[in-house]
Design an enzyme around this catalytic site. Structure first.
Site, mmCIF file in Angstrom:
data_model
loop_
_atom_site.group_PDB
_atom_site.id
_atom_site.type_symbol
_atom_site.label_atom_id
_atom_site.label_comp_id
_atom_site.label_asym_id
_atom_site.label_seq_id
_atom_site.Cartn_x
_atom_site.Cartn_y
_atom_site.Cartn_z
ATOM 1 N N LEU A 185 -33.608 5.125 -2.144
ATOM 2 C CA LEU A 185 -32.619 4.042 -2.264
ATOM 3 C C LEU A 185 -31.244 4.667 -2.064
ATOM 4 O O LEU A 185 -30.762 5.404 -2.923
ATOM 5 C CB LEU A 185 -32.715 3.378 -3.647
ATOM 6 C CG LEU A 185 -33.755 2.263 -3.775
ATOM 7 C CD1 LEU A 185 -35.153 2.769 -3.508
ATOM 8 C CD2 LEU A 185 -33.681 1.618 -5.140
ATOM 9 N N ILE A 186 -30.659 4.382 -0.938
ATOM 10 C CA ILE A 186 -29.425 5.084 -0.596
ATOM 11 C C ILE A 186 -28.240 4.121 -0.570
ATOM 12 O O ILE A 186 -28.269 3.096 0.098
ATOM 13 C CB ILE A 186 -29.568 5.859 0.745
ATOM 14 C CG1 ILE A 186 -28.341 6.731 0.987
ATOM 15 C CG2 ILE A 186 -29.831 4.934 1.924
ATOM 16 C CD1 ILE A 186 -28.555 7.829 2.004
ATOM 17 N N LYS A 267 -30.301 -3.624 -10.810
ATOM 18 C CA LYS A 267 -31.205 -2.512 -10.502
ATOM 19 C C LYS A 267 -32.660 -2.975 -10.525
ATOM 20 O O LYS A 267 -33.468 -2.573 -9.698
ATOM 21 C CB LYS A 267 -31.039 -1.368 -11.510
ATOM 22 C CG LYS A 267 -29.775 -0.584 -11.348
ATOM 23 C CD LYS A 267 -29.792 0.345 -10.145
ATOM 24 C CE LYS A 267 -28.441 0.464 -9.478
ATOM 25 N NZ LYS A 267 -27.355 0.840 -10.369
ATOM 26 N N GLN A 298 -26.647 4.193 -17.221
ATOM 27 C CA GLN A 298 -27.784 5.093 -16.947
ATOM 28 C C GLN A 298 -28.240 5.812 -18.225
ATOM 29 O O GLN A 298 -28.321 7.041 -18.275
ATOM 30 C CB GLN A 298 -27.417 6.077 -15.832
ATOM 31 C CG GLN A 298 -27.272 5.377 -14.481
ATOM 32 C CD GLN A 298 -26.799 6.270 -13.352
ATOM 33 O OE1 GLN A 298 -26.641 7.468 -13.504
ATOM 34 N NE2 GLN A 298 -26.561 5.676 -12.197
ATOM 35 N N CYS A 457 -14.710 8.667 18.045
ATOM 36 C CA CYS A 457 -15.605 9.655 17.405
ATOM 37 C C CYS A 457 -16.702 9.986 18.411
ATOM 38 O O CYS A 457 -16.710 9.435 19.510
ATOM 39 C CB CYS A 457 -16.199 9.117 16.116
ATOM 40 S SG CYS A 457 -17.357 7.770 16.388
HETATM 41 N N1 LIG Z 1 -26.559 -0.612 -2.459
HETATM 42 C C1 LIG Z 1 -27.560 0.202 -2.769
HETATM 43 N N2 LIG Z 1 -28.572 0.397 -1.893
HETATM 44 C C2 LIG Z 1 -29.588 1.242 -2.173
HETATM 45 N N3 LIG Z 1 -29.683 1.912 -3.326
HETATM 46 C C3 LIG Z 1 -28.725 1.760 -4.243
HETATM 47 C C4 LIG Z 1 -27.600 0.897 -4.023
HETATM 48 N N4 LIG Z 1 -26.795 0.952 -5.113
HETATM 49 C C5 LIG Z 1 -27.385 1.820 -5.968
HETATM 50 N N5 LIG Z 1 -28.543 2.307 -5.453
HETATM 51 C C6 LIG Z 1 -29.470 3.293 -6.071
HETATM 52 O O1 LIG Z 1 -29.275 3.294 -7.478
HETATM 53 C C7 LIG Z 1 -28.777 4.575 -7.892
HETATM 54 C C8 LIG Z 1 -27.758 4.412 -9.013
HETATM 55 O O2 LIG Z 1 -26.699 3.655 -8.533
HETATM 56 P P1 LIG Z 1 -25.362 3.483 -9.360
HETATM 57 O O3 LIG Z 1 -24.458 2.659 -8.537
HETATM 58 O O4 LIG Z 1 -25.715 3.045 -10.736
HETATM 59 O O5 LIG Z 1 -24.901 4.960 -9.550
HETATM 60 P P2 LIG Z 1 -24.030 5.929 -8.665
HETATM 61 O O6 LIG Z 1 -23.882 7.137 -9.490
HETATM 62 O O7 LIG Z 1 -22.780 5.257 -8.194
HETATM 63 O O8 LIG Z 1 -24.957 6.255 -7.393
HETATM 64 P P3 LIG Z 1 -24.510 6.778 -5.943
HETATM 65 O O9 LIG Z 1 -23.563 7.944 -6.140
HETATM 66 O O10 LIG Z 1 -25.788 7.195 -5.289
HETATM 67 O O11 LIG Z 1 -23.852 5.613 -5.263
HETATM 68 C C9 LIG Z 1 -28.188 5.194 -6.633
HETATM 69 O O12 LIG Z 1 -28.159 6.602 -6.711
HETATM 70 C C10 LIG Z 1 -29.131 4.690 -5.574
HETATM 71 O O13 LIG Z 1 -30.316 5.450 -5.533
#
Ligand SMILES: Nc1ncnc2c1ncn2[C@@H]1O[C@H](COP(=O)(O)OP(=O)(O)OP(=O)(O)O)[C@@H](O)[C@H]1O
Length: 485
Positions: A185-186, A267, A298, A457
């Protein structure tokens, strides 16, 4: 020109069939990626190493091959090797002196020989002979058996002498494809980028799943970073980039969920959607970048409530890591500037989010959520093969791309300074500013706004994203420059 690729030590303690399978995989991964730079590169998997042979000693080819191998999971280190027929002690010494004279001058050293096959001499005899010769002829600071500044490394296999002229540190980890595939999940931030890199390095083909909360520029930014990771660390295997439009899910949460529970419920919605995607791809696990207490939502209790919505395994490679260490890794893997530049797009910014979610309460809140909205988002999921990302972005580009520079227009080269130095944009007739993408937003405001700016770019992806971003911020005098190739 030859390289000996040493295996990540954990591979060497596997059972015989597993080790064989892993070596084969490493061999085929290297074959796939190295053939892209030269079709005549030969890769051979053996029991304790992989050998890579370049068709020539061309320096540029050598440097690209080394860079590629250094980013390939499963490798402990890469030895750059010159090969000679094994001659007399004196001949071996003369060859060694030629390669090492410069390196041992003014330094303490030791000679180490690894030998395989039958010979009439002992390795220590030859080590002494060469050591004595270097001492006499090379102005060294002497032999130090325990803490030498330079180790002169030779390998003898049967009637061949291999002289190791350079050693490069590998990435470690397992060859890509030796572990099950996962879906990462990115979001494009530091955490999910590092988490994705870690599963790739550990041997899992890592597909990317993105929930779009922030519009087109966010999506392009995340695609860009996923493409970078894949290209650098995982391009031996094709993976998917999956994008789910989540803006309406966020809207539904904003309307119907109490603000303290929005983060956890968002989430849980992501996990529900991820489960469906994983089911379609028949995969057992997904990956997130969460770590304990990094943000108030978290907590272990919250993570447990998030996990309970799916039967899939949620892998959290960063769970106990400190933020600074995570950021340091993005610097090491070259992803820092990309991740830093992804704005926070989460629309569900909870005011005083719960740190102690109760499943019952969460389920009560979720009873107000219209799950058709989630189903619709899943219906609209887009799946593309990651190697088609550039094409896809260009097909769907919304910002006009010009092939020429007109009057009152200036080019802004937004590439990283590394790239600018490597491949300078040579346009003597046009005015070119160089502002790397991570400084663009602040510096753009200081420019003469009566002019029009064309962003440039390498692939036209970053420039689309940043032009879109600037237009979203109200700057209409920005387009993309894409010269014809
Ligand atoms: N828009 C999104 N699409 C896919 N995955 C997400 C998205 N938002 C959050 N996640 C997943 O949930 C995790 C926790 O997200 P959160 O926003 O709570 O923390 P974060 O520390 O800001 O994470 P990151 O640095 O990866 O953005 C992320 O690391 C990612 O794996």
């Amino acid at each position: 020109m030859k390289f000996i690729v040493k295996l990540f030590p954990e591979i060497t303690i596997k059972s015989k069939p597993v080790r064989k399978r892993f070596i084969q995989r490493l061999q085929s991964n290297l074959q796939v990626t190295l053939k892209r730079i030269d079709n005549d590169i030969k890769v051979r998997g053996l029991w304790d190493r992989v050998e890579v042979e370049l068709p020539s000693a061309d320096r540029a080819l050598r440097a690209r091959a080394v860079e590629l191998m250094c980013c390939t999971p499963g490798i402990q280190h890469i030895l750059e090797v010159d090969q000679y027929p094994l001659g007399t002690f004196e001949e071996v010494f003369q060859i060694t002196r030629e390669v090492y004279a410069g390196q041992v001058k003014g330094k303490t050293f030791v000679v180490r020989i690894k030998r395989g096959g039958r010979h009439e001499f002992k390795s220590t005899d030859l080590e002494r002979y060469i050591g004595g010769g270097l001492l006499e002829h090379c102005e060294t600071r002497g032999v130090d058996l325990h803490n030498p500044e330079v180790t002169v490394k030779l390998e003898i296999r049967d009637q061949q002498l291999f002289l190791i002229s350079h050693q490069h540190k590998g990435l470690g980890g397992y060859p890509l494809g030796t572990q099950e595939d996962v879906i990462s999940l990115i979001s494009g931030g530091f955490d999910s980028v590092v988490a994705s890199y870690m599963t790739m390095r550990r041997g899992s083909k890592t597909h990317f799943l993105f929930f779009n909360l922030g519009g087109r520029a966010h999506e392009i930014g995340v695609k860009q970073i996923a493409l970078y990771l894949w290209h650098r660390y995982g391009s031996a295997a094709r993976v998917k980039f999956i994008s789910v439009p989540f803006d309406e899910v966020v809207g539904e949460i904003l309307q119907n969920v109490h603000h303290t529970h929005m983060g956890v419920i968002l989430k849980r919605m992501m996990m529900r959607a991820a489960e469906k995607v994983a089911d379609r791809m028949k995969l057992p696990a997904f990956v997130t970048g969460e770590s304990i207490a990094q943000v108030s939502s978290q907590t272990l209790i919250n993570l447990q409530v998030i996990d309970s919505v799916t039967s899939k395994l949620i892998v959290r490679p960063l769970v106990t890591m400190d933020k600074q260490d995570i950021i340091d890794i993005t610097k090491e893997i070259g992803a820092y500037d990309f991740a830093k530049n992804i704005p926070e797009y989460c629309g569900v910014i909870s005011d005083r989010p719960t740190t102690n979610a109760k499943l019952e309460r969460i389920e009560e809140e979720e009873a107000n959520f219209d799950f058709d909205v989630l189903a619709q988002a899943l219906e609209n999921t887009q799946v593309i093969s990651i190697d088609k990302i550039v094409e896809d972005i260009n097909i769907h580009a919304t910002i006009e791309a010009l092939t020429r520079v007109g009057e009152n227009q200036m080019i802004i080269d937004i590439r990283h300074s590394r790239e600018q130095e490597r491949k300078p944009l040579n346009m003597p007739k046009a005015e070119v500013l160089t502002i790397p993408f991570f400084d663009l937003e602040t510096k753009f405001q200081e420019l003469d706004q009566t002019k029009e700016y064309l962003l440039y770019c390498d692939k036209g992806v970053m420039s689309q994203m940043h032009a879109q971003n600037l237009q979203d911020k109200g700057f209409c005098n920005v387009k993309v420059y894409r010269p014809e190739v």
